[in-house]
Design an enzyme around this catalytic site. Structure first.
Site, PDB file in Angstrom:
ATOM      1  N   LYS A   1      -7.266 -46.653  56.530  1.00  0.00           N
ATOM      2  CA  LYS A   1      -5.860 -46.901  56.839  1.00  0.00           C
ATOM      3  C   LYS A   1      -5.750 -48.124  57.743  1.00  0.00           C
ATOM      4  CE  LYS A   1      -1.663 -44.456  58.331  1.00  0.00           C
ATOM      5  NZ  LYS A   1      -1.094 -43.177  58.805  1.00  0.00           N
TER       6      LYS A   1
ATOM      7  N   GLU B   1       4.018 -26.246  56.998  1.00  0.00           N
ATOM      8  CA  GLU B   1       5.172 -25.736  57.735  1.00  0.00           C
ATOM      9  C   GLU B   1       5.317 -24.224  57.606  1.00  0.00           C
ATOM     10  OE1 GLU B   1       5.823 -30.016  56.609  1.00  0.00           O
ATOM     11  OE2 GLU B   1       5.316 -28.206  55.485  1.00  0.00           O
TER      12      GLU B   1
ATOM     13  N   ARG C   1      11.214 -26.556  54.510  1.00  0.00           N
ATOM     14  CA  ARG C   1      10.101 -26.112  53.675  1.00  0.00           C
ATOM     15  C   ARG C   1       9.604 -24.722  54.092  1.00  0.00           C
ATOM     16  NH1 ARG C   1       6.016 -30.986  52.548  1.00  0.00           N
ATOM     17  NH2 ARG C   1       6.431 -30.444  50.393  1.00  0.00           N
TER      18      ARG C   1
END
Length: 591
Positions: free
Chosen positions: A248, A336, A364
């Site tokens: 990244k 979640e 969610r």
């Protein structure tokens, strides 16, 4: 520098006209283009830099958009957008009326699926692949690109589990860089790390156990190797997974070294990579920091307090508690549903659990909020960050539905502080013999109060307050949008006599206060930074109807449509809850 190759690529068809040995040059130009634009226009940097070669290889080898490419989350899709006809308008990224920061179906045929939340790509691409089979199209390719943080989510595993018992022409590309926004966590991370360094037992492959053909890990920055892998996998029938290792922030030294900071660094010097500091001196704190520092302070004096967040320790500022009390603060990854039920389980054993979660992500875990928390009346404390309009991330990230979807759940207290002091006091109040679940919602960004660390004071649940007396019209506000109301009333001055009430709680409503308002005022305005369908304004209307109120009630809030991206102030103006729009509404009613 002159980008002679990139400037002639207006679609993947142009990219495919190049020789494979020219792709390295395209990667260099594409990386520099992303850095040039994001350094001045802001946006998600590190993720897109990390998949430059992968993006080029995908569009070069596969016949997009006929072959269907689904990205996960979309933080990494800037290169994809630039190569698919949006190079010349890329500077409008995340701006009002500009292109979205995420793939979006109505923006381009190359954006096959809208992705603002994680872990959806495998299910979506599998659905497309099965649909192609049903149509008799066995040559079409379906590719899901998913990160190592996202694949650990329950939904991603559900997609893998289903795909493994199909013959779908599905390729999952696992982009493994060991980080989402914060570093990846969990047992799967450890497994993938072992795979990278060759320690994975040959007969112990979790992907193959799910009936996928597994290839990798390979270097995701090696274009020839990527193309070779795609060619090999295309000949293999059924579901397959390519494990790709990337870095990244690749190509910008600072972004490689500080991947959390450079996920979305704001403006930075494109030559040195140094982030241009914002003039934050002597500014009020961010609401997330008020939460994080207050919870840390409470935890220092109460060993029963624990914190939970699904993959957002930095964004929610639970990181402060995690640093001092690593055994009492948990990042559970992009999970979640698990976060909410984990919180419920701990709360049954006497812990005071602060579950810090963004409003848009709480959606969610709606089933868990109802069945695992509220139905059992377990006193979990939901700290709902990024409530209201969040700005440039747009429709997928606006937290405008929580007031409406939580209000209908029994047993649940719902509070929305107007400022940092109220947030601090509500967090304290939640630790004082709470007997039922409580949700405390607050916005992204900074408040207006610098001196917020007041001594702790318990607030009366279900009680609002009068901020300003008046006689002609009453404005009832819930949450931080109260500052817009206050500013609008100040702008009116002495021209009209306007009262302002900060309700603090959506549930239970302060019915005594509202009844007194009904008796005194013929004109009432409700203001909220949530949807007007089923939210605070409707709650006031329901009570007004029950009390046979004969006056006028005007609801201001988010209209019944998805609001796109733009600066928050622009969006407040667009939906009619800016200070100016509230002022105009007051004047219109009273003249």
């Amino acid at each position: 520098m002159s980008r002679t190759l990139l400037s002639n690529i207006n679609s993947p068809k142009d990219l495919r006209q190049l020789n494979p040995d020219q792709l390295v040059r395209v990667a260099k130009e594409l990386r520099e283009f992303i850095i040039d634009v994001v350094s001045t226009k802001e946006g998600h940097l590190g993720a897109s830099l990390g998949v430059v070669e992968l993006t080029i290889a995908l569009h070069y080898y596969f016949d997009t958009p006929s072959d269907l490419l689904v990205w996960d989350v979309g933080h990494q899709a800037y290169g994809h957008k630039i190569l698919t006809g949006r190079r010349d308008i890329f500077e409008t990224n995340r701006k009002l009326n500009g292109i979205s920061g995420f793939p979006k179906r109505d923006e381009s045929p190359y954006d096959t699926f809208g992705v603002g939340h994680s872990s959806t790509s495998i299910s979506a691409a599998l659905g497309m692949a099965i649909s192609s089979q049903l149509k008799g199209d066995f040559d079409k390719q379906h590719i899901a690109v998913i990160g190592d943080a996202s694949i650990a989510s329950g939904m991603a595993f559900e997609g893998l589990n289903h795909a493994g018992v199909t013959k779908a022409n599905l390729l999952v590309v696992l982009n493994d860089n060991a980080i989402g926004i914060d570093p990846s966590v969990g047992a799967l991370k450890s497994y993938l790390t072992k795979a990278k360094i060759g320690k994975k037992p040959p007969n112990d492959n979790i992907i193959e156990a799910l009936n996928f053909h597994y290839e990798g890990p390979i270097d995701g920055h090696d274009l020839p190797e990527l193309l070779k892998a795609f060619e090999k996998l295309r000949a293999i029938k059924g579901p397959k997974l390519l494990h790709v290792i990337t870095k990244k922030g690749k190509g910008l030294k600072q972004a490689e070294e500080d991947q959390v900071k450079y996920h979305a660094p704001g403006k930075f010097d494109k030559t040195t990579g140094e982030v241009i500091p914002k003039n934050n001196q002597d500014l009020p704190p961010k609401f997330q920091d008020v939460f994080g520092l207050t919870v840390l302070e409470l935890a220092q004096n109460d060993e029963s307090i624990v914190g939970i967040t699904p993959a957002m320790p930095t964004g929610s500022s639970l990181k402060f508690m995690m640093e001092e009390f690593p055994d009492r603060a948990f990042d559970v990854g992009i999970a979640e549903q698990h976060a909410v039920t984990l919180a419920a389980g701990m709360a049954t054993q006497g812990h005071k659990v602060f579950c810090a979660i963004y409003s848009t992500f709480l959606q969610r875990a709606y089933d868990q909020v109802i069945h695992d928390v509220a139905l059992q009346n377990i006193p979990v404390i939901f700290c709902i960050d990024r409530a209201g309009l969040v700005g440039n991330d747009g429709a997928t990230h606006h937290g405008v539905f929580d007031l409406a979807f939580l209000r209908c759940i029994p047993n649940l207290i719902i509070a929305a502080p107007a400022d940092a002091i109220e947030l601090r006091q509500l967090l304290y109040t939640a630790t004082q013999d709470l007997q039922q679940p409580m949700a405390i919602r607050y916005p992204r960004g900074r408040g207006e109060i610098k001196d917020w660390k007041h001594p702790f004071k318990r607030l009366d649940v279900g009680r609002g307050r009068c901020l300003q007396e008046g006689s002609e019209l009453a404005v009832l506000s819930l949450g931080s949008i109260s500052s817009n109301v206050s500013n609008s009333i100040k702008a009116i001055g002495s021209k009209f006599s306007v009262a302002h009430y900060d309700m603090r709680f959506l549930k239970p409503l302060d019915e005594d206060l509202l009844k007194s308002v009904f008796k005194k005022f013929k004109h009432i305005i409700t203001v909220e930074d949530g949807t007007v369908k089923g939210g605070f304004g409707d709650a006031v209307l329901e009570l007004a109807q029950f009390e046979n109120y004969k006056g006028e009630i005007h609801k201001l809030g988010i209209p019944d449509r998805f609001i796109e991206h733009g600066d928050t102030d622009q969006l407040y103006e667009l939906v009619g809850i800016s200070s100016e729009k509230i002022r105009d509404k007051i004047i219109f009613i009273l003249t």
